[in-house]
Design a protein around this motif. Structure first.
Motif, PDB file in Angstrom:
ATOM      1  N   ASP A 119     -28.258   0.954  77.307  1.00 33.24           N
ATOM      2  CA  ASP A 119     -29.701   1.098  77.162  1.00 33.24           C
ATOM      3  C   ASP A 119     -30.060   2.524  76.791  1.00 33.24           C
ATOM      4  OD1 ASP A 119     -30.237  -1.534  77.780  1.00 33.24           O
ATOM      5  OD2 ASP A 119     -30.706  -1.134  79.887  1.00 33.24           O
ATOM      6  N   THR A 120     -31.080   2.674  75.972  1.00 34.62           N
ATOM      7  CA  THR A 120     -31.602   3.993  75.626  1.00 34.62           C
ATOM      8  C   THR A 120     -32.845   4.246  76.457  1.00 34.62           C
ATOM      9  OG1 THR A 120     -30.759   3.809  73.377  1.00 34.62           O
ATOM     10  CG2 THR A 120     -32.478   5.435  73.751  1.00 34.62           C
ATOM     11  N   ILE A 121     -32.886   5.413  77.106  1.00 29.23           N
ATOM     12  CA  ILE A 121     -34.057   5.785  77.901  1.00 29.23           C
ATOM     13  C   ILE A 121     -34.578   7.126  77.405  1.00 29.23           C
ATOM     14  CG2 ILE A 121     -33.321   4.511  79.951  1.00 29.23           C
ATOM     15  CD1 ILE A 121     -32.412   7.227  81.140  1.00 29.23           C
ATOM     16  N   ARG A 122     -35.800   7.435  77.765  1.00 26.57           N
ATOM     17  CA  ARG A 122     -36.385   8.741  77.447  1.00 26.57           C
ATOM     18  C   ARG A 122     -36.318   9.595  78.705  1.00 26.57           C
ATOM     19  NH1 ARG A 122     -41.202   5.529  75.204  1.00 26.57           N
ATOM     20  NH2 ARG A 122     -40.320   4.306  76.858  1.00 26.57           N
ATOM     21  N   ALA A 123     -35.529  10.655  78.623  1.00 27.64           N
ATOM     22  CA  ALA A 123     -35.247  11.481  79.798  1.00 27.64           C
ATOM     23  C   ALA A 123     -36.493  12.137  80.378  1.00 27.64           C
ATOM     24  CB  ALA A 123     -34.200  12.541  79.458  1.00 27.64           C
ATOM     25  N   CYS A 124     -37.493  12.415  79.535  1.00 27.31           N
ATOM     26  CA  CYS A 124     -38.678  13.123  80.032  1.00 27.31           C
ATOM     27  C   CYS A 124     -39.520  12.276  80.992  1.00 27.31           C
ATOM     28  CB  CYS A 124     -39.537  13.623  78.870  1.00 27.31           C
ATOM     29  SG  CYS A 124     -40.433  12.347  77.980  1.00 27.31           S
ATOM     30  N   ILE A 125     -39.365  10.961  80.943  1.00 20.86           N
ATOM     31  CA  ILE A 125     -40.149  10.100  81.832  1.00 20.86           C
ATOM     32  C   ILE A 125     -39.254   9.271  82.750  1.00 20.86           C
ATOM     33  CG2 ILE A 125     -42.190   9.985  80.352  1.00 20.86           C
ATOM     34  CD1 ILE A 125     -41.166   7.242  79.366  1.00 20.86           C
ATOM     35  N   ALA A 126     -37.957   9.603  82.792  1.00 20.22           N
ATOM     36  CA  ALA A 126     -37.003   8.847  83.610  1.00 20.22           C
ATOM     37  C   ALA A 126     -36.598   9.647  84.838  1.00 20.22           C
ATOM     38  CB  ALA A 126     -35.765   8.501  82.786  1.00 20.22           C
ATOM     39  N   ALA A 127     -36.230   8.905  85.865  1.00 24.36           N
ATOM     40  CA  ALA A 127     -35.747   9.515  87.105  1.00 24.36           C
ATOM     41  C   ALA A 127     -34.425   8.854  87.477  1.00 24.36           C
ATOM     42  CB  ALA A 127     -36.770   9.328  88.220  1.00 24.36           C
ATOM     43  N   VAL A 128     -33.707   9.480  88.386  1.00 25.85           N
ATOM     44  CA  VAL A 128     -32.450   8.923  88.879  1.00 25.85           C
ATOM     45  C   VAL A 128     -32.779   7.626  89.613  1.00 25.85           C
ATOM     46  CG1 VAL A 128     -30.478   9.318  90.391  1.00 25.85           C
ATOM     47  CG2 VAL A 128     -31.422  11.214  89.049  1.00 25.85           C
ATOM     48  N   PRO A 129     -32.192   6.509  89.163  1.00 24.27           N
ATOM     49  CA  PRO A 129     -32.550   5.210  89.751  1.00 24.27           C
ATOM     50  C   PRO A 129     -31.848   4.951  91.081  1.00 24.27           C
ATOM     51  CG  PRO A 129     -30.909   4.897  88.045  1.00 24.27           C
ATOM     52  CD  PRO A 129     -31.250   6.368  88.047  1.00 24.27           C
ATOM     53  N   PRO A 130     -32.449   4.123  91.915  1.00 28.51           N
ATOM     54  CA  PRO A 130     -31.811   3.748  93.177  1.00 28.51           C
ATOM     55  C   PRO A 130     -30.750   2.672  92.939  1.00 28.51           C
ATOM     56  CG  PRO A 130     -33.911   2.642  92.968  1.00 28.51           C
ATOM     57  CD  PRO A 130     -33.784   3.546  91.771  1.00 28.51           C
ATOM     58  N   GLY A 131     -29.934   2.448  93.935  1.00 32.51           N
ATOM     59  CA  GLY A 131     -29.017   1.331  93.910  1.00 32.51           C
ATOM     60  C   GLY A 131     -27.711   1.556  93.168  1.00 32.51           C
ATOM     61  N   ARG A 132     -27.367   2.790  92.896  1.00 30.16           N
ATOM     62  CA  ARG A 132     -26.080   3.059  92.256  1.00 30.16           C
ATOM     63  C   ARG A 132     -25.519   4.361  92.794  1.00 30.16           C
ATOM     64  NH1 ARG A 132     -27.400   3.536  85.944  1.00 30.16           N
ATOM     65  NH2 ARG A 132     -26.644   1.472  86.180  1.00 30.16           N
ATOM     66  N   GLU A 133     -24.200   4.463  92.739  1.00 30.29           N
ATOM     67  CA  GLU A 133     -23.524   5.664  93.218  1.00 30.29           C
ATOM     68  C   GLU A 133     -23.303   6.663  92.097  1.00 30.29           C
ATOM     69  OE1 GLU A 133     -19.951   4.715  95.327  1.00 30.29           O
ATOM     70  OE2 GLU A 133     -20.961   3.238  96.585  1.00 30.29           O
ATOM     71  N   GLN A 134     -23.230   6.161  90.844  1.00 29.13           N
ATOM     72  CA  GLN A 134     -22.974   7.029  89.703  1.00 29.13           C
ATOM     73  C   GLN A 134     -23.805   6.575  88.516  1.00 29.13           C
ATOM     74  OE1 GLN A 134     -18.851   7.857  88.892  1.00 29.13           O
ATOM     75  NE2 GLN A 134     -19.254   8.287  86.748  1.00 29.13           N
ATOM     76  N   LEU A 135     -24.207   7.543  87.705  1.00 32.83           N
ATOM     77  CA  LEU A 135     -24.973   7.288  86.489  1.00 32.83           C
ATOM     78  C   LEU A 135     -24.367   8.132  85.381  1.00 32.83           C
ATOM     79  CD1 LEU A 135     -27.538   6.128  85.063  1.00 32.83           C
ATOM     80  CD2 LEU A 135     -28.720   8.188  85.834  1.00 32.83           C
ATOM     81  N   THR A 136     -23.992   7.500  84.272  1.00 33.32           N
ATOM     82  CA  THR A 136     -23.436   8.225  83.141  1.00 33.32           C
ATOM     83  C   THR A 136     -24.465   8.257  82.023  1.00 33.32           C
ATOM     84  OG1 THR A 136     -21.183   7.570  83.716  1.00 33.32           O
ATOM     85  CG2 THR A 136     -21.551   8.333  81.464  1.00 33.32           C
ATOM     86  N   ILE A 137     -24.734   9.465  81.528  1.00 29.52           N
ATOM     87  CA  ILE A 137     -25.708   9.697  80.465  1.00 29.52           C
ATOM     88  C   ILE A 137     -24.971  10.217  79.240  1.00 29.52           C
ATOM     89  CG2 ILE A 137     -27.733  11.034  79.765  1.00 29.52           C
ATOM     90  CD1 ILE A 137     -28.369   9.157  82.072  1.00 29.52           C
TER      91      ILE A 137
END
Length: 79
Positions: free
Chosen positions: A53-71
């Motif tokens: 998925d493509t997200i816009r970093a300026c309006i995104a936050a670290v989501p709940p429910g995961r231990e790791q997030l790769t950008i």
């Protein structure tokens, strides 16, 4: 709860809090994400998350429910 955020292609990893703005996490990690409008309209800050998925970093936050997030950072020569 902390989430490990990994920025590609430079493979920089930093701990972040759920709900922390993604631009703040990137800045703390020394990772540059270009911005334009800071409202999500111009798409200058588009990044890809591990599920494709493509997200816009300026309006995104670290989501709940995961231990790791790769950008995965894009390289856009217009910004």
């Amino acid at each position: 709860m902390n989430v490990r955020v990994r920025f590609l292609p430079d493979d920089i990893t930093v701990d972040a809090e759920v709900g922390e703005p993604l631009l703040d996490v990137a800045d703390r990690a020394g990772v540059f994400i270009p911005t334009g409008c800071l409202m999500g309209s111009c798409y200058a800050c588009s990044v890809e998350v591990e599920d494709g998925d493509t997200i816009r970093a300026c309006i995104a936050a670290v989501p709940p429910g995961r231990e790791q997030l790769t950008i995965n950072l894009f390289s856009d020569p217009t910004w």
